[in-house]
Design a protein around this motif. Structure first.
Motif, short mmCIF file in Angstrom:
data_model
loop_
_atom_site.label_atom_id
_atom_site.label_comp_id
_atom_site.label_asym_id
_atom_site.label_seq_id
_atom_site.Cartn_x
_atom_site.Cartn_y
_atom_site.Cartn_z
N ASN A 129 0.81 -1.44 0.09
CA ASN A 129 -0.19 0.44 0.09
C ASN A 129 0.95 1.41 0.14
N PHE B 54 2.76 2.30 -2.54
CA PHE B 54 2.12 2.37 -3.90
C PHE B 54 1.02 2.04 -3.98
N HIS B 55 0.53 3.19 -5.37
CA HIS B 55 -0.41 4.01 -6.07
C HIS B 55 -1.65 2.15 -6.24
N ILE B 56 -2.73 2.02 -6.29
CA ILE B 56 -3.41 0.57 -6.89
C ILE B 56 -4.43 1.10 -7.34
N PRO B 57 -4.73 1.12 -8.71
CA PRO B 57 -5.88 1.65 -9.10
C PRO B 57 -7.30 1.28 -8.59
N GLN C 202 -7.99 0.23 -5.96
CA GLN C 202 -8.63 1.21 -4.45
C GLN C 202 -9.18 1.88 -4.96
N GLU C 203 -8.58 3.07 -6.23
CA GLU C 203 -8.82 4.34 -6.07
C GLU C 203 -10.98 4.14 -6.94
N LYS C 204 -10.25 3.12 -7.99
CA LYS C 204 -11.91 3.30 -9.01
C LYS C 204 -13.13 2.34 -8.19
N TYR D 241 -5.03 -6.33 -5.09
CA TYR D 241 -5.53 -6.09 -6.34
C TYR D 241 -6.54 -6.96 -6.72
#
Length: 396
Positions: free
Chosen positions: A70, A72-75, A77-79, A281
């Motif tokens: 975590n 790092f950015h995890i796309p 999660q944002e979505k 993910y």
């Protein structure tokens, strides 16, 4: 350990069943026998077992990437976070792995907000309710208003007091100078499928507003479409400061989420809380597919319609049955309260290839998938009502 003995701790009272396949509202055991599932892994598989949309998204993700830190950015999660905030009153999301972890995060956020942002370190108590259930960590089992889950785990952390559910007058008297939040379920699931009274919830929200307290709604069992709205608090016309999700969010993949209002964002600054696997993910891929399916197929609305059908059908079929005390619920979370313990009745229902579960000693809980057919509902209710009628007749 003897040959053939289990290597597991015996902390679950398991039924004598083991399943090897699931599809929709059906499960198959190791002998190939088919069961109609009206419990959904305790309100988890809201889209049924192995829903196509979630399966496809998981397969795609499995072939791509499973885990990074975590840090790092995890796309994904944002979505998923945007899907949740766009369809709720929440502004910020923290992802974890379970309902207990989500509630633990809510408790920590409430305390830290008062200590670091409001500047009132002595305001740390949270009021919860008798017969509530919030989890199995030390903090969340202490928050739970049932003594049976606390046995043998003393000393318990301080900071929790308990009020009678649906009693606004008693609740108001319990608010004191140390109170920072009120934590409540819109339907007490483990406590017996007991819905909150609308006037009571309005008063809870008013008290929080008037006294400057945070309102925390535990949506672990009620969230993600089950009660006829995407989130149960919507049925009561309120907006919590914090609410928590888990069970239905990942269609069986382990995921939890804690959502909060914008004013709380600063209280969870970098390093204040975390989870190695939270929002990974795979779990967020499942969450995205689950939320998209809920919205596209308008499943909360379907839950409202089918839930009403189930309750009215049960009331008609069980009218005059002396074994049945009350039928109640919200959406597709329904309880049949009986005048005696229901454990043996549930076993008999299972023998008729229908799966239900208890909610406390005297309540049969129904939590079918939100995609179940009306024909399957009728079949399941026929079995349940026949067992209850036979038992009532035998008791005469």
């Amino acid at each position: 350990m003897g040959e053939g003995a289990s290597s597991l701790f015996p902390n679950y009272g398991r039924y004598a069943l083991s399943f090897v396949k699931g599809e929709g509202s059906r499960l198959w055991d190791e002998n190939g026998k088919e069961y109609l599932d009206l419990m959904c892994g305790l309100a988890v598989t809201n889209l049924g077992h192995a829903p196509k949309q979630v399966t496809e998204r998981l397969k795609e993700q499995v072939d791509t990437l499973w885990h990074t830190s975590n840090l790092f950015h995890i796309p994904n999660q944002e979505k998923l976070a945007k899907l949740l905030t766009d369809n709720s009153c929440g502004d910020a999301v923290f992802f974890c792995n379970s309902g207990a972890e989500a509630n633990e995060a809510a408790i920590k956020l409430a305390r830290r907000y008062f200590q670091k942002i409001v500047g009132k370190p002595d305001q740390y108590e949270i009021i919860t309710f008798h017969q509530s259930f919030h989890g199995r960590t030390l903090a969340t089992l202490t928050a739970t208003g049932q003594d049976k889950v606390k046995e043998g785990f003393a000393p318990l952390p301080e900071g929790f007091v308990y009020a009678p559910y649906n009693d606004a007058e008693a609740l108001e008297k319990m608010i004191g100078p140390k109170t920072c939040a009120i934590m409540i379920e819109m339907v007490q699931g483990e406590g017996g499928v007991i819905p909150a009274e609308p006037a009571f919830i309005q008063k809870v929200a008013e008290l929080c507003e008037q006294r400057g307290l945070l309102l925390i709604v535990d949506e672990i069992q009620t969230g993600v479409g089950r009660t006829g709205k995407m989130f149960a608090y919507e049925n009561f016309g309120i907006e919590p400061d914090i609410f928590t999700l888990a069970k239905g969010l990942g269609s069986g993949m382990p995921i939890g989420a804690m959502l909060g209002k914008e004013k709380l964002r600063q209280a969870f600054s970098a390093g204040s809380h975390g989870s190695t696997f939270g929002g990974n993910y795979l779990s967020t891929a499942a969450g995205i597919a689950t939320m998209e399916t809920m919205l596209e197929e308008k499943l909360p609305q379907r839950a409202e319609e089918l839930g009403g059908y189930i309750v009215s059908s049960l009331k008609n079929k069980l009218a005059g049955n002396p074994l049945v005390k009350e039928i109640r619920g919200l959406g597709m979370l329904i309880g049949i309260e009986c005048t005696q313990p229901v454990a043996d009745l549930i076993t008999v229902i299972q023998e008729q290839a229908v799966l239900v579960v208890s909610a406390g000693p005297n309540v049969i809980r129904l939590a079918p998938s939100l995609v179940i057919s009306k024909e399957d509902i009728d079949r399941g209710l026929d079995v349940i009502c026949a067992v209850l009628s036979k038992q009532a007749a035998a008791a005469v």
